[in-house]
Design a protein around this motif. Structure first.
Motif: not given
Length: 202
Positions: A64-68, A128-132
């Motif tokens: 679910l995290h990855k989808e978001g 998530g780290e990619e977004a940062i």
């Protein structure tokens, strides 16, 4: 459609069905009180059968995290055609806020629902780290153009993300009611523009 193709389609539909049910349960009960059993109950499926699709609730939660994050990154990357890094950075904040407004459930799961801290991220969860890193890259580009030149890149990126997240979290957790006479839209949009005005002066 062949039998193999039909089975693959059915598997994908079930995968999606499980995630949709799990999203609701995680938001209602939190991570600790969510179990494979109550996820199964939510979608009227046998608990044991869920294990054909996911190893445990942690794997579902991370999916679910990855989808978001995929949704968020896809929206942010549309801005790559914007040449000026500072304009791109400002627009990214607006995209981030709009994402929270349109995807409150995802935002709560990605940034607010607690999960036990682990020493390392699960394989494949580095999105998530990619977004940062994406945001940090824009800050570096701005610094190369003369903006924020006296600022530490990581600390300044942390500051920007924290401000934008604060705006989104107050909205997602219904904490904007303390500001009487202002709608959510007014607070989020005008609050962010006030922050942008400060960035303009940096």
């Amino acid at each position: 459609m062949s039998i193999a193709e039909r089975k693959q389609e059915e598997k994908q539909e079930m995968h999606k069905h499980i995630l949709n049910g799990a999203r609701k349960i995680f938001l209602e009960k939190g991570y600790e009180k969510t179990s494979m059993r109550n996820i199964a109950q939510e979608i009227n499926y046998s608990p044991g059968s869920l294990y054909f699709y996911f190893r445990d609730k942690s794997e579902i939660f991370h999916e679910l995290h990855k989808e978001g994050f995929r949704l968020l990154l896809n929206q942010l990357k549309v801005l790559e055609k914007v040449g000026d890094p500072f304009e791109r950075l400002k627009a990214s904040g607006r995209v981030f806020i709009q994402f929270a407004r349109e995807n409150k459930d995802y935002y709560n799961l990605m940034f607010i629902v607690d999960e036990p801290v682990k020493e390392s991220l699960p394989e494949g969860f580095q999105i998530g780290e990619e977004a940062i890193s994406y945001m940090q890259g824009m800050v570096k580009e701005c610094q190369q153009k003369g903006k924020f030149k006296d600022m530490d890149t990581e600390y300044f990126t942390f500051l920007i993300i924290s401000v934008v997240h604060g705006i989104c979290a107050l909205f997602c957790k219904h904490r904007n009611t303390s500001f009487t006479g202002k709608t959510d839209d007014e607070l989020m949009e005008n609050g962010y523009e006030a922050f942008v005005a400060l960035l303009e002066k940096s």
